[in-house]
Enzyme design. Structure first.
Site, PDB file in Angstrom:
ATOM      1  N   PRO A 123     -81.748 -28.120 -72.164  1.00 30.48           N
ATOM      2  CA  PRO A 123     -83.221 -28.137 -71.582  1.00 30.48           C
ATOM      3  C   PRO A 123     -83.930 -26.830 -71.810  1.00 30.48           C
ATOM      4  O   PRO A 123     -85.056 -26.530 -71.274  1.00 30.48           O
ATOM      5  CB  PRO A 123     -82.848 -28.425 -70.027  1.00 30.48           C
ATOM      6  CG  PRO A 123     -81.508 -28.256 -70.040  1.00 30.48           C
ATOM      7  CD  PRO A 123     -80.810 -28.373 -71.072  1.00 30.48           C
ATOM      8  N   HIS A 130    -100.306 -24.121 -68.914  1.00 30.00           N
ATOM      9  CA  HIS A 130     -99.620 -22.665 -69.093  1.00 30.00           C
ATOM     10  C   HIS A 130     -99.908 -21.996 -70.487  1.00 30.00           C
ATOM     11  O   HIS A 130     -99.556 -22.473 -71.412  1.00 30.00           O
ATOM     12  CB  HIS A 130     -98.354 -22.543 -68.825  1.00 30.00           C
ATOM     13  CG  HIS A 130     -97.999 -22.650 -67.433  1.00 30.00           C
ATOM     14  ND1 HIS A 130     -96.693 -22.164 -66.807  1.00 30.00           N
ATOM     15  CD2 HIS A 130     -98.491 -22.793 -66.293  1.00 30.00           C
ATOM     16  CE1 HIS A 130     -96.366 -22.147 -65.717  1.00 30.00           C
ATOM     17  NE2 HIS A 130     -97.730 -22.668 -65.106  1.00 30.00           N
ATOM     18  N   TYR A 154     -92.287 -24.028 -79.360  1.00 30.28           N
ATOM     19  CA  TYR A 154     -92.301 -24.180 -77.810  1.00 30.28           C
ATOM     20  C   TYR A 154     -93.246 -25.055 -77.478  1.00 30.28           C
ATOM     21  O   TYR A 154     -93.142 -26.046 -76.518  1.00 30.28           O
ATOM     22  CB  TYR A 154     -92.327 -23.003 -76.893  1.00 30.28           C
ATOM     23  CG  TYR A 154     -91.994 -23.017 -75.644  1.00 30.28           C
ATOM     24  CD1 TYR A 154     -93.159 -23.354 -74.508  1.00 30.28           C
ATOM     25  CD2 TYR A 154     -90.710 -22.911 -75.075  1.00 30.28           C
ATOM     26  CE1 TYR A 154     -92.944 -23.333 -73.071  1.00 30.28           C
ATOM     27  CE2 TYR A 154     -90.540 -23.067 -73.508  1.00 30.28           C
ATOM     28  CZ  TYR A 154     -91.605 -23.328 -72.944  1.00 30.28           C
ATOM     29  OH  TYR A 154     -91.372 -23.500 -71.301  1.00 30.28           O
ATOM     30  N   LYS A 190     -87.467 -29.520 -74.259  1.00 34.59           N
ATOM     31  CA  LYS A 190     -87.972 -30.420 -75.598  1.00 34.59           C
ATOM     32  C   LYS A 190     -87.535 -31.984 -75.165  1.00 34.59           C
ATOM     33  O   LYS A 190     -87.974 -32.849 -75.715  1.00 34.59           O
ATOM     34  CB  LYS A 190     -87.223 -30.084 -76.760  1.00 34.59           C
ATOM     35  CG  LYS A 190     -87.728 -28.655 -77.403  1.00 34.59           C
ATOM     36  CD  LYS A 190     -89.447 -29.096 -77.900  1.00 34.59           C
ATOM     37  CE  LYS A 190     -89.959 -27.722 -77.842  1.00 34.59           C
ATOM     38  NZ  LYS A 190     -91.184 -28.055 -77.019  1.00 34.59           N
TER      39      LYS A 190
HETATM   40  P1  FAS Z   1     -84.095 -41.235 -69.420  1.00 35.53           P
HETATM   41  O1  FAS Z   1     -82.492 -41.140 -68.947  1.00 35.53           O
HETATM   42  O2  FAS Z   1     -85.021 -40.580 -68.586  1.00 35.53           O
HETATM   43  O3  FAS Z   1     -84.247 -42.952 -68.853  1.00 35.53           O
HETATM   44  C1  FAS Z   1     -83.323 -43.736 -69.391  1.00 35.53           C
HETATM   45  C2  FAS Z   1     -83.417 -45.001 -68.348  1.00 35.53           C
HETATM   46  O4  FAS Z   1     -82.466 -46.125 -68.831  1.00 35.53           O
HETATM   47  C3  FAS Z   1     -83.184 -44.609 -66.852  1.00 35.53           C
HETATM   48  O5  FAS Z   1     -83.858 -44.962 -66.054  1.00 35.53           O
HETATM   49  C4  FAS Z   1     -81.695 -45.365 -66.948  1.00 35.53           C
HETATM   50  O6  FAS Z   1     -81.623 -45.665 -65.395  1.00 35.53           O
HETATM   51  C5  FAS Z   1     -81.912 -46.448 -67.823  1.00 35.53           C
HETATM   52  N1  FAS Z   1     -80.560 -47.315 -68.206  1.00 35.53           N
HETATM   53  C6  FAS Z   1     -79.467 -46.662 -68.431  1.00 35.53           C
HETATM   54  N2  FAS Z   1     -78.727 -47.614 -68.657  1.00 35.53           N
HETATM   55  C7  FAS Z   1     -79.038 -48.950 -68.410  1.00 35.53           C
HETATM   56  C8  FAS Z   1     -78.664 -50.317 -68.629  1.00 35.53           C
HETATM   57  N3  FAS Z   1     -77.453 -50.581 -68.605  1.00 35.53           N
HETATM   58  N4  FAS Z   1     -79.682 -51.245 -68.460  1.00 35.53           N
HETATM   59  C9  FAS Z   1     -81.001 -50.862 -67.964  1.00 35.53           C
HETATM   60  N5  FAS Z   1     -81.233 -49.773 -67.904  1.00 35.53           N
HETATM   61  C10 FAS Z   1     -80.661 -48.623 -68.084  1.00 35.53           C
HETATM   62  N6  FAS Z   1     -85.717 -32.481 -70.292  1.00 35.53           N
HETATM   63  C11 FAS Z   1     -86.420 -31.230 -70.189  1.00 35.53           C
HETATM   64  O7  FAS Z   1     -87.367 -31.259 -71.231  1.00 35.53           O
HETATM   65  N7  FAS Z   1     -86.601 -30.446 -69.422  1.00 35.53           N
HETATM   66  C12 FAS Z   1     -85.528 -30.349 -68.422  1.00 35.53           C
HETATM   67  O8  FAS Z   1     -85.578 -29.485 -67.490  1.00 35.53           O
HETATM   68  C13 FAS Z   1     -84.662 -31.168 -68.464  1.00 35.53           C
HETATM   69  N8  FAS Z   1     -83.746 -31.478 -67.180  1.00 35.53           N
HETATM   70  C14 FAS Z   1     -82.790 -32.581 -67.283  1.00 35.53           C
HETATM   71  C15 FAS Z   1     -81.769 -32.784 -66.328  1.00 35.53           C
HETATM   72  C16 FAS Z   1     -80.790 -33.962 -66.045  1.00 35.53           C
HETATM   73  C17 FAS Z   1     -79.657 -33.991 -65.298  1.00 35.53           C
HETATM   74  C18 FAS Z   1     -80.869 -34.807 -67.396  1.00 35.53           C
HETATM   75  C19 FAS Z   1     -79.971 -35.917 -67.375  1.00 35.53           C
HETATM   76  C20 FAS Z   1     -81.941 -34.641 -68.363  1.00 35.53           C
HETATM   77  C21 FAS Z   1     -82.796 -33.474 -68.280  1.00 35.53           C
HETATM   78  N9  FAS Z   1     -83.998 -33.356 -69.444  1.00 35.53           N
HETATM   79  C22 FAS Z   1     -84.687 -32.255 -69.219  1.00 35.53           C
HETATM   80  C23 FAS Z   1     -84.159 -34.521 -70.348  1.00 35.53           C
HETATM   81  C24 FAS Z   1     -84.877 -35.608 -69.507  1.00 35.53           C
HETATM   82  O9  FAS Z   1     -85.879 -35.090 -69.294  1.00 35.53           O
HETATM   83  C25 FAS Z   1     -84.954 -36.588 -70.749  1.00 35.53           C
HETATM   84  O10 FAS Z   1     -85.364 -36.121 -72.036  1.00 35.53           O
HETATM   85  C26 FAS Z   1     -85.823 -37.776 -70.584  1.00 35.53           C
HETATM   86  O11 FAS Z   1     -85.337 -38.232 -69.101  1.00 35.53           O
HETATM   87  C27 FAS Z   1     -85.746 -38.697 -71.538  1.00 35.53           C
HETATM   88  O12 FAS Z   1     -86.412 -39.807 -71.042  1.00 35.53           O
HETATM   89  P2  FAS Z   1     -85.859 -41.349 -71.805  1.00 35.53           P
HETATM   90  O13 FAS Z   1     -85.482 -41.143 -72.855  1.00 35.53           O
HETATM   91  O14 FAS Z   1     -86.810 -42.130 -70.888  1.00 35.53           O
HETATM   92  O15 FAS Z   1     -84.301 -41.336 -70.865  1.00 35.53           O
HETATM   93  C1  PHB Z   2     -88.384 -27.290 -65.333  1.00 35.09           C
HETATM   94  O1  PHB Z   2     -87.546 -28.107 -64.764  1.00 35.09           O
HETATM   95  O2  PHB Z   2     -89.488 -26.988 -64.770  1.00 35.09           O
HETATM   96  C2  PHB Z   2     -88.283 -26.637 -66.912  1.00 35.09           C
HETATM   97  C3  PHB Z   2     -86.804 -26.834 -67.355  1.00 35.09           C
HETATM   98  C4  PHB Z   2     -86.445 -26.525 -68.760  1.00 35.09           C
HETATM   99  C5  PHB Z   2     -87.321 -25.710 -69.153  1.00 35.09           C
HETATM  100  C6  PHB Z   2     -88.631 -25.303 -68.980  1.00 35.09           C
HETATM  101  C7  PHB Z   2     -88.790 -25.932 -67.446  1.00 35.09           C
HETATM  102  O3  PHB Z   2     -87.067 -25.013 -70.539  1.00 35.09           O
END
Ligand code: FAS
Ligand code: PHB
Length: 389
Positions: A292, A72, A384, A296
């Protein structure tokens, strides 16, 4: 059992770090609380910075992302019924890649399996120990049997609710937090996206975002009340609401259909300092959370992984602790810039309950300046697409 690095968490941070370590010949084991399918069932991020995409290539897990990911070069800001395109590539020479976090995770899991990496799923009672000394270890249980993993280092890639940050509470940990007075209601639907680029909308009814996962799968969000419940949102109500927050011609062009996923996520800004405690490191969401809005979260996990992998590789290859000693400060420098950007973008695009008439005028002035000034648009664009590592 013994390994060089124990990684807690099989999300993008843990899997990316694990693959880079494995490729470098550094033994590592991933411990994950839930099943692989559960991890893959989470619908989260959708936008990759070039730095993240490059790390996937380096990990040997970038082939499908390069084939199926959507480059994009810009996105739309809409407010007061008007569209304004932010020309990311024209302003920075860079682009982002739209490719779902679920697919990133799947590609990394497949690469790890192919490389024979050890991941132990559905473990319980994971606890890091003795990371202040030279001989840390992690205990956990699996199928009711207690285990101990001795190691050199522990990477806490266990997300916001994991045990790693909890293990360092009271050991000099300082936290910084802002909780936002609203959430995001998101849906996934197998309908073509309303536009070939993302649309971020500032509207009196609230923020809306039109994103995608492919040319046939859309990802949409609307700002909702903190106490809102998914059950209160039928598909029809969602489609009516998001179309009410977009310019008329965009709303008319939107293809609607049944949602295949619907969930509400809270929004917060959070940073833990420092990110290193002896031989335990906080990585990704374990150390920081961003709203979000700026896309980032996943990308910050990637830069943390870059810094920690480089530090561990240097330690094993050159017996130097310089990178390890510098990990926290280096990671936090980039984290706080992304925290600022995500906070600013959230404040500029959302309706706040207490913003009042003055606050609304300030938002309007911010958006007019942003879209009328090349300098302001360039600042938005360079944040961004991702600031340098
Ligand atoms: P994660 O949370 O992905 O992974 C951590 C892992 O550790 C999980 O698999 C969990 O099960 C595991 N874990 C936890 N406790 C444990 C334990 N006691 N023992 C063993 N394992 C354990 N970011 C964006 O950029 N755009 C978005 O739109 C966006 N939407 C999101 C929506 C939601 C609901 C959430 C919660 C986050 C969102 N994020 C978004 C942020 C997300 O993408 C995170 O930045 C990303 O998952 C970060 O990755 P990790 O640091 O690996 O953490
Ligand atoms: C997406 O889930 O596609 C997403 C979420 C947050 C953003 C951009 C894209 O800022």
């Amino acid at each position: 059992m013994r390994t060089q690095v124990v990684i807690i968490g099989s999300g993008p941070a843990g899997l990316l770090l694990g693959q880079l370590l494995t490729n470098a010949g550094i033994d590592n084991v991933i411990l994950e609380r839930v099943s692989q399918d559960y991890v893959l069932g989470r619908i989260r991020a959708g936008v990759l910075e070039e730095g993240m995409a490059g790390l996937l290539d380096e990990a040997g897990a970038g082939e499908r992302m390069r084939r199926e990911g959507l480059p994009h070069d810009g996105f739309d800001l809409t407010f007061s019924g008007k569209h304004h395109r932010i020309d990311l590539h024209g302003l920075t020479g860079k682009h982002v890649i739209v490719y779902g976090q679920t697919e990133v995770t799947r590609d990394l899991m497949d690469r790890r399996a192919a490389a024979g990496g050890i991941s132990i799923y559905e473990v319980a009672d994971v606890h890091p120990h003795d990371f202040d000394g030279e001989r840390p270890y992690v205990t956990y249980s699996k199928d009711g049997v207690e285990h101990r993993l001795d190691c050199d280092f522990i990477a806490g890639c266990d997300g916001y609710h994991g045990p790693s940050r909890k293990a360092v509470e009271g050991k000099g940990l300082e936290t910084f937090e802002r909780v936002y007075p609203f959430g995001w209601l998101g849906i996934v639907a197998d309908v073509p996206p309303v536009s070939h680029e993302l649309i971020y909308s500032n509207h009196p009814r609230g923020f809306a975002l039109c994103s995608m996962r492919s040319a046939t799968r859309s990802r949409y969000y609307v700002q909702c009340a903190l106490d809102d419940r998914v059950e209160a949102w039928s598909d029809d109500r969602f489609w009516d609401e998001i179309r009410s927050r977009l310019p008329a011609e965009t709303a008319e062009a939107m293809t609607t259909g049944p949602s295949i996923e619907k969930s509400i996520a809270p929004l917060r800004s959070f940073v833990a300092e420092p990110l290193r405690f002896g031989r335990l490191f906080l990585v990704g969401d374990a150390g920081h959370i961003v709203p979000p809005t700026g896309a980032k979260g996943l990308n910050l996990a990637a830069s943390d992984v870059r810094y920690l992998f480089d530090a561990l590789q240097e330690y094993y290859a050159e017996q130097s602790a310089a990178g390890i000693d510098g990990y926290s400060a280096r990671a936090l420098a980039r984290v706080w810039k992304a925290e600022r950007f995500s906070w600013w973008m959230t404040n500029t695009l959302h309706r706040f309950p207490d913003m009042g008439a003055f606050g609304q005028r300030i938002q309007e002035a911010e958006l007019e300046y942003l879209t009328g000034s090349r300098a302001a648009s360039t600042s938005l664009a360079e944040n961004y697409v991702g600031l340098p590592y």
